[in-house]
Design a protein around this motif. Structure first.
Motif, PDB file in Angstrom:
ATOM      1  N   PRO A  79       0.820  -1.213   0.000  1.00  0.00           N
ATOM      2  CA  PRO A  79       0.000   0.000   0.000  1.00  0.00           C
ATOM      3  C   PRO A  79       0.856   1.267   0.000  1.00  0.00           C
ATOM      4  O   PRO A  79       1.860   1.342   0.709  1.00  0.00           O
ATOM      5  CB  PRO A  79      -0.785  -0.103   1.315  1.00  0.00           C
ATOM      6  CG  PRO A  79      -0.018  -1.042   2.173  1.00  0.00           C
ATOM      7  CD  PRO A  79       0.810  -1.922   1.285  1.00  0.00           C
ATOM      8  N   ILE A  80       0.456   2.216  -0.795  1.00  0.00           N
ATOM      9  CA  ILE A  80       1.059   3.551  -0.728  1.00  0.00           C
ATOM     10  C   ILE A  80      -0.078   4.570  -0.693  1.00  0.00           C
ATOM     11  O   ILE A  80      -1.161   4.317  -1.216  1.00  0.00           O
ATOM     12  CB  ILE A  80       1.994   3.883  -1.922  1.00  0.00           C
ATOM     13  CG1 ILE A  80       1.253   3.778  -3.250  1.00  0.00           C
ATOM     14  CG2 ILE A  80       3.232   3.010  -1.909  1.00  0.00           C
ATOM     15  CD1 ILE A  80       2.018   4.386  -4.421  1.00  0.00           C
ATOM     16  N   GLU A 101       4.705   6.817   8.458  1.00  0.00           N
ATOM     17  CA  GLU A 101       6.151   6.555   8.426  1.00  0.00           C
ATOM     18  C   GLU A 101       6.887   7.309   9.532  1.00  0.00           C
ATOM     19  O   GLU A 101       8.106   7.361   9.551  1.00  0.00           O
ATOM     20  CB  GLU A 101       6.720   6.957   7.065  1.00  0.00           C
ATOM     21  CG  GLU A 101       6.631   5.874   6.016  1.00  0.00           C
ATOM     22  CD  GLU A 101       7.431   4.634   6.382  1.00  0.00           C
ATOM     23  OE1 GLU A 101       8.653   4.713   6.535  1.00  0.00           O
ATOM     24  OE2 GLU A 101       6.801   3.576   6.521  1.00  0.00           O
ATOM     25  N   GLY A 139       4.055  14.763  -0.496  1.00  0.00           N
ATOM     26  CA  GLY A 139       3.456  13.485  -0.138  1.00  0.00           C
ATOM     27  C   GLY A 139       2.084  13.619   0.477  1.00  0.00           C
ATOM     28  O   GLY A 139       1.448  14.677   0.417  1.00  0.00           O
TER      29      GLY A 139
HETATM   30  P1  ADP Z   1       3.856   9.835   1.089  1.00  0.00           P
HETATM   31  O1  ADP Z   1       3.010   9.856  -0.108  1.00  0.00           O
HETATM   32  O2  ADP Z   1       3.430  10.705   2.190  1.00  0.00           O
HETATM   33  O3  ADP Z   1       5.266  10.091   0.786  1.00  0.00           O
HETATM   34  P2  ADP Z   1       3.866   7.013   0.937  1.00  0.00           P
HETATM   35  O4  ADP Z   1       2.576   6.791   0.274  1.00  0.00           O
HETATM   36  O5  ADP Z   1       5.112   6.922   0.121  1.00  0.00           O
HETATM   37  O6  ADP Z   1       3.826   8.381   1.724  1.00  0.00           O
HETATM   38  O7  ADP Z   1       3.945   6.032   2.171  1.00  0.00           O
HETATM   39  C1  ADP Z   1       5.123   5.700   2.827  1.00  0.00           C
HETATM   40  C2  ADP Z   1       5.051   4.253   3.280  1.00  0.00           C
HETATM   41  O8  ADP Z   1       4.067   4.126   4.308  1.00  0.00           O
HETATM   42  C3  ADP Z   1       4.610   3.299   2.206  1.00  0.00           C
HETATM   43  O9  ADP Z   1       5.716   2.818   1.469  1.00  0.00           O
HETATM   44  C4  ADP Z   1       3.922   2.195   2.985  1.00  0.00           C
HETATM   45  O10 ADP Z   1       4.879   1.274   3.501  1.00  0.00           O
HETATM   46  C5  ADP Z   1       3.302   2.941   4.138  1.00  0.00           C
HETATM   47  N1  ADP Z   1       1.906   3.353   3.862  1.00  0.00           N
HETATM   48  C6  ADP Z   1       1.542   4.464   3.201  1.00  0.00           C
HETATM   49  N2  ADP Z   1       0.218   4.586   3.159  1.00  0.00           N
HETATM   50  C7  ADP Z   1      -0.287   3.513   3.797  1.00  0.00           C
HETATM   51  C8  ADP Z   1      -1.618   3.098   4.103  1.00  0.00           C
HETATM   52  N3  ADP Z   1      -2.663   3.847   3.756  1.00  0.00           N
HETATM   53  N4  ADP Z   1      -1.780   1.943   4.785  1.00  0.00           N
HETATM   54  C9  ADP Z   1      -0.710   1.220   5.183  1.00  0.00           C
HETATM   55  N5  ADP Z   1       0.565   1.575   4.931  1.00  0.00           N
HETATM   56  C10 ADP Z   1       0.780   2.718   4.242  1.00  0.00           C
END
Ligand code: ADP
Length: 521
Positions: free
Chosen positions: A82-83, A162, A154
């Protein structure tokens, strides 16, 4: 990027799984062309992008669709990563830990479900970016202030998950989470804290709920997909005093830590205080070749030239006092007294107030300007962050700074660092900038990173967050009682995710079928 399948999955089984996903989200939201896969790579990878290559992405638009996808992933044994918006730059971006994993892109789920002004919170979906929430608050003139990390590209949820942070009173973002909605690896849906009551009136208000508290279990883990999150926001303060100062020598860091730590612990200063080395004044506005073209890391003579031309110190920092003017004035007096014992310098001070908002910085606004730093070496730039947590004592911090700097010098990399004074700890973000197209440089980057992880672990300092490629190594350094924490994490993983479909390898937590012996990096 050519297709790498998940381990143990045939091409036919993979295609069948994607067809099943398309049945849930529609064909246009299953992204599986070479170009699609490339979009989800780690754009700053210092090594081979194929180490963390996604096989496809699927982009649901609702919690129900996430549940359906997770259930199908179990049936077809397809791993999902998930991202939220995938801008986890310096730590892996949108790429998965394990090649072949399908990205579960939650970027389409971007509703701001509630903003409560008097009680200071919002309830949002994972795709809500810092820009989105900022636009929402400013367009409606809602007097709540966000806390925004250096790269504002982000998502609010992804960053909090994170443990991202910023230099504001609400800057420990994960500490301001108050309730989540989570799709478990089984596809079941839970709400944490008070939200576990179907008719809860206090979900975003009380963090602990009744019985075990689960929010932090879903932070930096692979135990669930967060589809909704409540986050506390700061009421607009009456006044902000911004105090800046620079100090000229590397060892000035020591007394700064000793002065600032008690002020933080006693609440005179209420935000993480970033003490940043001289180099950031150059990396965001120029290229290295304009300053130095010789071998090895930038020498001291060039450091002094940068400091003088950019009018910065070896270390530079900003303190902010937020709140009523009378209280700020009293705090300012205390801060000045504490500094007077060490320096004759005076702070440069600006004063913002709601009545006079043009004076000095007010509400934080998102920016991506700091990302300019990746152009330091030219070529395809990249950066990595090495981020140990160190006790806030002058001797230890200075020793860590000098040891880290020596390693940078040995590897010919320019030392760039910020020490965040957070009260009872200092988080030390070391920035490693490189040109991805220079194999000699990227080999040195890895040599440096390996050495830093080992050095810090030997001193008893762990990282608060790390890049995908180092998750196993950092997890292995948490080794009390024969890696008891790893065993606990794995027990929970097996219970919640017996088929191992959610984010295999995230933070060193692997499902049973893919596990190496405990503690091996
Ligand atoms: P951002 O867009 O703020 O930089 P990311 O989407 O890259 O954050 O998320 C960072 C990490 O956090 C991801 O690689 C994942 O491991 C975890 N993560 C992000 N969103 C979720 C979510 N909704 N549920 C679970 N884990 C998530």
């Amino acid at each position: 990027m050519s297709l790498v399948l998940p381990p143990g999955v045939t091409r036919a089984a993979f295609d069948a799984a994607l067809a099943a996903f398309a049945g849930v989200v529609g064909r246009q939201w299953v992204l599986a062309s070479d170009e699609d896969r490339e979009t989800y790579l780690d754009i700053y990878a210092a090594g081979d992008e194929a180490d963390h290559a996604p096989s496809a992405a699927v982009a649901p638009e609702s919690t129900e669709q996430v549940q359906a996808i997770v259930r199908l992933a179990n049936a077809h044994r397809i791993p999902l990563w998930p991202i939220s918006r995938g801008k986890n730059f310096g730590y892996g971006g949108s790429a998965p830990r394990m090649s072949g994993t399908v990205i579960l892109d939650l970027g389409r789920m971007k509703r701001i479900l509630e903003v409560n002004e008097p009680l200071g919170y919002c309830i949002i979906e994972p795709g809500v970016g810092f820009y989105d929430l900022h636009d929402y608050l400013t367009a409606r003139k809602i007097p709540l202030w966000m806390s925004i990390p250096g790269n504002g590209w982000g998502s609010v949820v992804g960053n909090a998950l994170e443990r991202g942070f910023a230099a504001t009173p609400y800057g420990d973002h994960t500490a301001n989470i108050c309730g989540m909605e989570v799709v478990l690896p089984s596809g079941d849906l839970v709400r944490t804290g008070m939200g576990a009551m179907a008719n809860s009136r206090a979900w975003p208000l009380f963090k602990h709920g009744f019985g075990p508290s689960w929010d932090q279990i879903f932070v930096q883990s692979n135990y669930g997909v967060v589809t909704r999150l409540a986050l506390w926001l700061m009421p607009q303060p009456e006044e902000v005093l911004t105090l800046t100062m620079s100090v000229p020598e590397p060892d000035d860091l020591g007394w700064l830590i000793d002065v600032l730590t008690p002020l933080r612990i006693r609440g005179v200063l209420e935000h993480p205080i970033g003490i940043t080395s001289y180099l950031s004044a150059a990396t965001t506005t120029s290229q290295r070749s304009e300053w130095y073209q010789g071998e090895g890391a930038i020498p001291e003579s060039v450091i002094r030239e940068i400091m003088s031309k950019r009018a910065v110190g070896w270390w530079n920092f900003t303190l902010r006092l937020y709140g009523h003017a009378e209280i700020n004035q009293a705090r300012l007096n205390v801060v000045r007294r504490a500094f007077a014992a060490h320096t004759r310098q005076q702070f440069q001070i600006t004063r913002w107030s709601a009545a006079n908002p043009t004076h000095g910085p007010g509400a934080p606004a998102p920016t991506v300007a700091p990302l300019q730093m990746i152009n330091w070496h030219g070529g395809r730039g990249g950066h990595l962050g090495f981020s140990p947590v160190v006790p806030p004592e002058a001797g230890r911090v200075l020793e860590q700074m000098h040891a880290t700097r020596r390693r940078y010098d040995e590897c010919g990399i320019d030392y760039s660092s910020t020490f965040y004074v957070c009260g009872r700890h200092v988080t030390n973000i070391n920035l490693i900038l490189y040109n991805r197209d220079d194999p000699h440089m990227t080999a040195n980057v890895h040599r440096l990173f390996d050495a830093l992880v080992k050095d810090s672990a030997a001193k008893g300092y762990g990282e608060y967050r790390t890049h995908l490629s180092y998750m196993d190594q950092v997890a292995a350094s948490f080794d009390f009682n024969g890696h008891a924490l790893q065993r606990l994490n794995e027990t929970v993983k097996d219970a919640l995710d017996p088929n191992g479909i959610l984010a295999p390898g995230k933070n060193g937590i692997w499902p049973r079928a893919l596990r190496k012996p405990t503690g091996s990096p």
